[in-house]
Write a protein that holds these residues in place. Sequence first.
Motif, PDB file in Angstrom:
ATOM      1  N   ILE A  62      22.384 -22.385  79.722  1.00 55.52           N
ATOM      2  CA  ILE A  62      21.740 -21.927  78.486  1.00 55.52           C
ATOM      3  C   ILE A  62      21.984 -20.434  78.261  1.00 55.52           C
ATOM      4  O   ILE A  62      22.309 -20.001  77.161  1.00 55.52           O
ATOM      5  CB  ILE A  62      20.229 -22.235  78.525  1.00 55.52           C
ATOM      6  N   LEU A  63      21.833 -19.649  79.290  1.00 55.57           N
ATOM      7  CA  LEU A  63      21.927 -18.203  79.149  1.00 55.57           C
ATOM      8  C   LEU A  63      23.291 -17.646  79.535  1.00 55.57           C
ATOM      9  O   LEU A  63      23.491 -16.437  79.456  1.00 55.57           O
ATOM     10  CB  LEU A  63      20.849 -17.528  80.005  1.00 55.57           C
ATOM     11  N   GLY A  64      24.193 -18.502  79.984  1.00 59.64           N
ATOM     12  CA  GLY A  64      25.488 -18.049  80.489  1.00 59.64           C
ATOM     13  C   GLY A  64      26.370 -17.426  79.436  1.00 59.64           C
ATOM     14  O   GLY A  64      26.327 -17.761  78.263  1.00 59.64           O
ATOM     15  N   MET A  65      27.182 -16.502  79.870  1.00 59.66           N
ATOM     16  CA  MET A  65      28.087 -15.798  78.972  1.00 59.66           C
ATOM     17  C   MET A  65      29.540 -16.200  79.215  1.00 59.66           C
ATOM     18  O   MET A  65      30.413 -15.847  78.461  1.00 59.66           O
ATOM     19  CB  MET A  65      27.969 -14.282  79.190  1.00 59.66           C
ATOM     20  N   ARG A  66      29.829 -16.885  80.270  1.00 57.80           N
ATOM     21  CA  ARG A  66      31.200 -17.248  80.606  1.00 57.80           C
ATOM     22  C   ARG A  66      31.464 -18.699  80.253  1.00 57.80           C
ATOM     23  O   ARG A  66      30.559 -19.491  80.064  1.00 57.80           O
ATOM     24  CB  ARG A  66      31.475 -17.013  82.094  1.00 57.80           C
ATOM     25  N   ALA A  67      32.727 -19.071  80.219  1.00 54.25           N
ATOM     26  CA  ALA A  67      33.117 -20.395  79.752  1.00 54.25           C
ATOM     27  C   ALA A  67      33.502 -21.324  80.904  1.00 54.25           C
ATOM     28  O   ALA A  67      34.460 -22.061  80.814  1.00 54.25           O
ATOM     29  CB  ALA A  67      34.270 -20.274  78.773  1.00 54.25           C
ATOM     30  N   PRO A  70      30.941 -26.883  80.655  1.00 49.26           N
ATOM     31  CA  PRO A  70      31.283 -27.530  79.379  1.00 49.26           C
ATOM     32  C   PRO A  70      30.469 -26.961  78.224  1.00 49.26           C
ATOM     33  O   PRO A  70      29.333 -26.540  78.394  1.00 49.26           O
ATOM     34  CB  PRO A  70      30.909 -28.993  79.616  1.00 49.26           C
ATOM     35  N   LEU A  71      31.051 -26.957  77.054  1.00 47.54           N
ATOM     36  CA  LEU A  71      30.470 -26.483  75.794  1.00 47.54           C
ATOM     37  C   LEU A  71      30.248 -24.973  75.761  1.00 47.54           C
ATOM     38  O   LEU A  71      29.610 -24.460  74.867  1.00 47.54           O
ATOM     39  CB  LEU A  71      29.156 -27.191  75.482  1.00 47.54           C
ATOM     40  N   MET A  72      30.758 -24.242  76.753  1.00 47.86           N
ATOM     41  CA  MET A  72      30.539 -22.800  76.776  1.00 47.86           C
ATOM     42  C   MET A  72      31.718 -22.018  76.213  1.00 47.86           C
ATOM     43  O   MET A  72      31.616 -20.825  76.008  1.00 47.86           O
ATOM     44  CB  MET A  72      30.237 -22.323  78.197  1.00 47.86           C
ATOM     45  N   ALA A  79      32.826 -15.653  70.274  1.00 53.83           N
ATOM     46  CA  ALA A  79      32.498 -14.587  69.316  1.00 53.83           C
ATOM     47  C   ALA A  79      31.318 -13.761  69.818  1.00 53.83           C
ATOM     48  O   ALA A  79      31.310 -12.533  69.674  1.00 53.83           O
ATOM     49  CB  ALA A  79      32.180 -15.193  67.950  1.00 53.83           C
ATOM     50  N   TYR A  80      30.334 -14.410  70.409  1.00 55.78           N
ATOM     51  CA  TYR A  80      29.173 -13.675  70.933  1.00 55.78           C
ATOM     52  C   TYR A  80      29.599 -12.719  72.047  1.00 55.78           C
ATOM     53  O   TYR A  80      29.139 -11.568  72.102  1.00 55.78           O
ATOM     54  CB  TYR A  80      28.115 -14.658  71.428  1.00 55.78           C
ATOM     55  N   ARG A  81      30.487 -13.178  72.921  1.00 55.16           N
ATOM     56  CA  ARG A  81      30.974 -12.286  73.983  1.00 55.16           C
ATOM     57  C   ARG A  81      31.719 -11.094  73.390  1.00 55.16           C
ATOM     58  O   ARG A  81      31.598  -9.961  73.878  1.00 55.16           O
ATOM     59  CB  ARG A  81      31.888 -13.062  74.942  1.00 55.16           C
ATOM     60  N   ASP A  82      32.506 -11.343  72.340  1.00 54.72           N
ATOM     61  CA  ASP A  82      33.265 -10.247  71.714  1.00 54.72           C
ATOM     62  C   ASP A  82      32.351  -9.269  70.975  1.00 54.72           C
ATOM     63  O   ASP A  82      32.536  -8.051  71.055  1.00 54.72           O
ATOM     64  CB  ASP A  82      34.295 -10.813  70.743  1.00 54.72           C
ATOM     65  N   ILE A  83      31.369  -9.791  70.249  1.00 57.33           N
ATOM     66  CA  ILE A  83      30.492  -8.938  69.437  1.00 57.33           C
ATOM     67  C   ILE A  83      29.617  -8.047  70.316  1.00 57.33           C
ATOM     68  O   ILE A  83      29.320  -6.910  69.944  1.00 57.33           O
ATOM     69  CB  ILE A  83      29.645  -9.815  68.485  1.00 57.33           C
ATOM     70  N   ARG A  84      29.222  -8.539  71.459  1.00 58.40           N
ATOM     71  CA  ARG A  84      28.384  -7.730  72.350  1.00 58.40           C
ATOM     72  C   ARG A  84      29.098  -6.458  72.806  1.00 58.40           C
ATOM     73  O   ARG A  84      28.464  -5.464  73.148  1.00 58.40           O
ATOM     74  CB  ARG A  84      27.977  -8.547  73.572  1.00 58.40           C
ATOM     75  N   LYS A  85      30.433  -6.477  72.800  1.00 62.19           N
ATOM     76  CA  LYS A  85      31.203  -5.321  73.263  1.00 62.19           C
ATOM     77  C   LYS A  85      31.508  -4.316  72.152  1.00 62.19           C
ATOM     78  O   LYS A  85      31.955  -3.225  72.438  1.00 62.19           O
ATOM     79  CB  LYS A  85      32.524  -5.812  73.869  1.00 62.19           C
ATOM     80  N   ARG A 170      25.521 -19.888  68.469  1.00 62.20           N
ATOM     81  CA  ARG A 170      25.993 -20.393  69.759  1.00 62.20           C
ATOM     82  C   ARG A 170      25.042 -21.459  70.301  1.00 62.20           C
ATOM     83  O   ARG A 170      25.468 -22.488  70.812  1.00 62.20           O
ATOM     84  CB  ARG A 170      26.111 -19.237  70.753  1.00 62.20           C
ATOM     85  N   ASP A 171      23.752 -21.216  70.166  1.00 65.62           N
ATOM     86  CA  ASP A 171      22.771 -22.221  70.592  1.00 65.62           C
ATOM     87  C   ASP A 171      22.916 -23.496  69.777  1.00 65.62           C
ATOM     88  O   ASP A 171      22.785 -24.596  70.313  1.00 65.62           O
ATOM     89  CB  ASP A 171      21.350 -21.669  70.469  1.00 65.62           C
TER      90      ASP A 171
END
Length: 186
Positions: A62-67, A70-72, A79-85, A170-171
């Motif tokens: 649920i809280l993971g940032m890596r892929a 499955p479904l991550m 996009a969420y990983r990119d926007i956070r940076k 993402r959720d």
Amino acid sequence: MQYRIPSWNFRISPIAVYGSVKIEEDMSPLRGPLLLDASPQKLRLKVLVGILVLSVLGLLYILGMRAWLPLMGRPFARAYRDIRKLPATPDGLQQAVARIHSAINATAGNSIFSDNLDSFLTNKPAFAAVKTDIEHFFGLSRQVFFETQAAHQIGDEPMTWLKGFCRRCRDCERGLVPERITTVKA
């Protein structure tokens, strides 16, 4: 002459005990250790460790940032990983809006604009919970790319709102219920 000898109790064999014996008072080294059955506690411990492992995996999912689960690795997760940076500058805001547009288009399979949003929500009903957020996003997109004077209902910190919006999307793509926001000004 007489000598009085006090009585002295002793045993020859641990089996030959007469009378009642309290085990707490009789700690003879000749008697073996009392063995207790620990199998129910071991089973309970194994079940609880299994539940703990499943809970930790669920939280990581649920809280993971890596892929790596499955479904991550879907469009909004990337996009969420990119926007956070990205920095909270006008250029960073423009990149973030473009990144979310590409995630929406990748999720839909075609280009999505504010006029065909209903068909997107019909095809992807998981995103119906964030319909108003998507409409606000298109207003922000119009202000960032086309009309600098266009009004949007995002607030004073659009980059923070975009991070939260992308996380809610993402959720949705993971099949989770997104959290409600309170930062949008009417």
